[in-house]
Design an enzyme around this catalytic site. Structure first.
Site, mmCIF file in Angstrom:
data_model
loop_
_atom_site.group_PDB
_atom_site.id
_atom_site.type_symbol
_atom_site.label_atom_id
_atom_site.label_comp_id
_atom_site.label_asym_id
_atom_site.label_seq_id
_atom_site.Cartn_x
_atom_site.Cartn_y
_atom_site.Cartn_z
ATOM 1 N N MET A 171 0.811 -1.202 0.000
ATOM 2 C CA MET A 171 0.000 0.000 0.000
ATOM 3 C C MET A 171 0.854 1.266 0.000
ATOM 4 O O MET A 171 0.482 2.220 0.585
ATOM 5 C CB MET A 171 -0.862 0.058 1.249
ATOM 6 C CG MET A 171 -2.057 -0.832 1.253
ATOM 7 S SD MET A 171 -3.015 -0.463 2.655
ATOM 8 C CE MET A 171 -4.275 -1.645 2.512
ATOM 9 N N TRP A 225 1.777 -5.284 7.151
ATOM 10 C CA TRP A 225 3.002 -6.042 6.858
ATOM 11 C C TRP A 225 2.806 -6.705 5.503
ATOM 12 O O TRP A 225 2.056 -7.653 5.379
ATOM 13 C CB TRP A 225 3.215 -7.075 7.952
ATOM 14 C CG TRP A 225 4.444 -7.945 7.827
ATOM 15 C CD1 TRP A 225 5.279 -8.067 6.753
ATOM 16 C CD2 TRP A 225 4.954 -8.842 8.832
ATOM 17 N NE1 TRP A 225 6.278 -8.976 7.020
ATOM 18 C CE2 TRP A 225 6.102 -9.460 8.291
ATOM 19 C CE3 TRP A 225 4.545 -9.174 10.122
ATOM 20 C CZ2 TRP A 225 6.842 -10.406 9.008
ATOM 21 C CZ3 TRP A 225 5.285 -10.107 10.841
ATOM 22 C CH2 TRP A 225 6.418 -10.713 10.280
ATOM 23 N N GLU A 226 3.508 -6.208 4.490
ATOM 24 C CA GLU A 226 3.360 -6.709 3.118
ATOM 25 C C GLU A 226 4.659 -7.379 2.647
ATOM 26 O O GLU A 226 5.517 -6.733 2.089
ATOM 27 C CB GLU A 226 2.995 -5.572 2.166
ATOM 28 C CG GLU A 226 1.697 -4.871 2.513
ATOM 29 C CD GLU A 226 1.351 -3.779 1.530
ATOM 30 O OE1 GLU A 226 1.739 -3.852 0.327
ATOM 31 O OE2 GLU A 226 0.686 -2.821 1.940
ATOM 32 N N TYR A 227 4.731 -8.669 2.807
ATOM 33 C CA TYR A 227 3.905 -9.619 3.517
ATOM 34 C C TYR A 227 4.842 -10.520 4.281
ATOM 35 O O TYR A 227 6.016 -10.642 3.929
ATOM 36 C CB TYR A 227 3.076 -10.486 2.549
ATOM 37 C CG TYR A 227 2.123 -9.716 1.675
ATOM 38 C CD1 TYR A 227 0.919 -9.232 2.190
ATOM 39 C CD2 TYR A 227 2.435 -9.463 0.341
ATOM 40 C CE1 TYR A 227 0.033 -8.534 1.386
ATOM 41 C CE2 TYR A 227 1.557 -8.748 -0.457
ATOM 42 C CZ TYR A 227 0.367 -8.282 0.064
ATOM 43 O OH TYR A 227 -0.496 -7.570 -0.728
#
Length: 371
Positions: free
Chosen positions: A1, A140-142
């Site tokens: 994001m 948290w990506e990812y």
């Protein structure tokens, strides 16, 4: 994001052992801090939202605590003063992390030990209370490995206990906790890593499943529907993602569907071959191939673009010359919201609220959800 990554967040479930009841609806919108100059928080139409997320804050990569300087502190105070003072008011959360470089590694390190988790949790509670947020959202990506996923679960366990204890000791309302996740309950970057659904059910008020970015600049050779509801050629879709979460055992009211208020662009190899999956020669115009929904509408009008609603994927695309844009518009958003309602899930959110054009999509989604 990050700018358009998505995304990528929270009501309470157990009080000590049992959290308070979850909201009957969740209409979320992320507000990125870079939008201050053209859409300050005071201009957000809160009639169309129940929760607005400040994006983003990140902890220090050594202390795992938040270093809030004077400028940021002023922005956080202004954000909450504006949105809590609106009629109607909304719940506010600060989103932690995002899709920027290094965040994935930061969270992996942060979640790996009890000491770093504790420092982070203490600091999130301090930030929420000091600046007037109703909760916090972990983006948290990812988590890439099963070890990361297991540590993610431990972090949630400890975060919930700390939040409950803080509310009990202070008499203040419990802070909301949410997380932005992948559109499905698995990450396949390094093998298969599965989200800790049991811990999510126990500790989070909801998750914001980022049901977008299925295609984009990372798939430069062919156009694609960035947020298809259905995938006629496979399983890369919002419907499959949501159904997968439900099959994995998530409580339906804790599942929130994400939608993008932006599109991705491609440069067609041959303007005469212009459908979904058409050969492309890389990304098109925009911010590294990204266009806010409002910018897509401006492009279409200024370039007399051909606009197509694709019934198979429930998505839109437009093209003019060699430029091709995949995005969501009124009809596809309405269909998605109706689909989410049919699943009896907890709601929807947009990345980002600032991408709309005169609140057209936000208004429609809100009306469709409550109809």
């Amino acid at each position: 994001m990050e700018f358009l990554k998505a995304p990528t967040l929270l009501l309470v479930i157990f009080s000590l052992a049992i959290c308070s009841p979850i909201s009957a609806q969740n209409k979320g919108g992320y507000w990125p801090s870079w939008a201050q100059d053209f859409l300050p928080p005071s201009n957000i139409q809160t009639a169309y939202f129940t929760h607005v997320y400040y994006a983003f804050l990140s902890p220090n990569n050594v202390t795992f605590q938040f270093d809030v300087d004077r400028t940021t502190a002023s922005a956080l105070n202004s954000f909450n003063t504006a949105l809590h003072g609106k009629n109607p008011p909304v719940k506010t959360l600060f989103s932690i992390g995002g899709g920027s470089a290094g965040v994935k590694q930061l969270f992996s390190k942060l979640a790996s030990s009890p000491g770093s988790r504790a420092a982070f949790i203490r600091s999130t509670i301090q930030v929420a209370r000091n600046y007037g947020f109703d909760g916090a959202d972990l983006d948290w990506e990812y988590p890439e490995t099963q070890t990361d996923m297991n540590n993610f679960g431990l972090l949630l366990d400890e975060w919930r206990v700390a939040v409950n204890n803080e509310a009990t000791s202070t008499g203040k309302p419990r802070l909301l906790l949410s997380a932005a996740t992948r559109h499905e309950p698995e990450v396949r970057d390094n093998g298969v890593a599965k989200y800790p659904v049991a811990s999510i059910n126990k500790n989070l008020d909801w998750i914001n499943a980022m049901c977008y970015d299925y295609h984009g600049p990372w798939t430069p050779d062919a156009t694609g529907a960035p947020a298809a509801l259905y995938d006629p050629n496979g399983s890369l879709s919002t419907s499959n993602g949501l159904q997968s979460w439900i099959s994995a055992g998530i409580q339906r009211q804790k599942l929130v569907m994400g939608m993008p208020l932006y599109g991705w662009t491609w440069k067609l190899k041959n303007p005469s071959v212009n459908g979904i999956g058409a050969p492309a020669a890389g990304i098109g115009p925009g911010n590294e191939g990204a266009m806010l929904y409002s910018e897509v509408q401006q492009f279409n009008a200024q370039n007399n673009a051909r606009v197509v609603y694709d019934t198979q994927t429930v998505s839109y695309y437009s093209y003019s010359g060699t430029t091709w844009i995949g995005y969501d518009d009124v009809n596809s958003v309405q269909r998605k919201v109706q689909y989410a309602k049919s699943l009896n899930i907890g709601g929807y959110f947009f990345w980002t609220a600032v991408g709309d054009q005169d609140w057209k999509i936000s208004r429609l989604a809100s009306q469709t959800w409550t109809a």
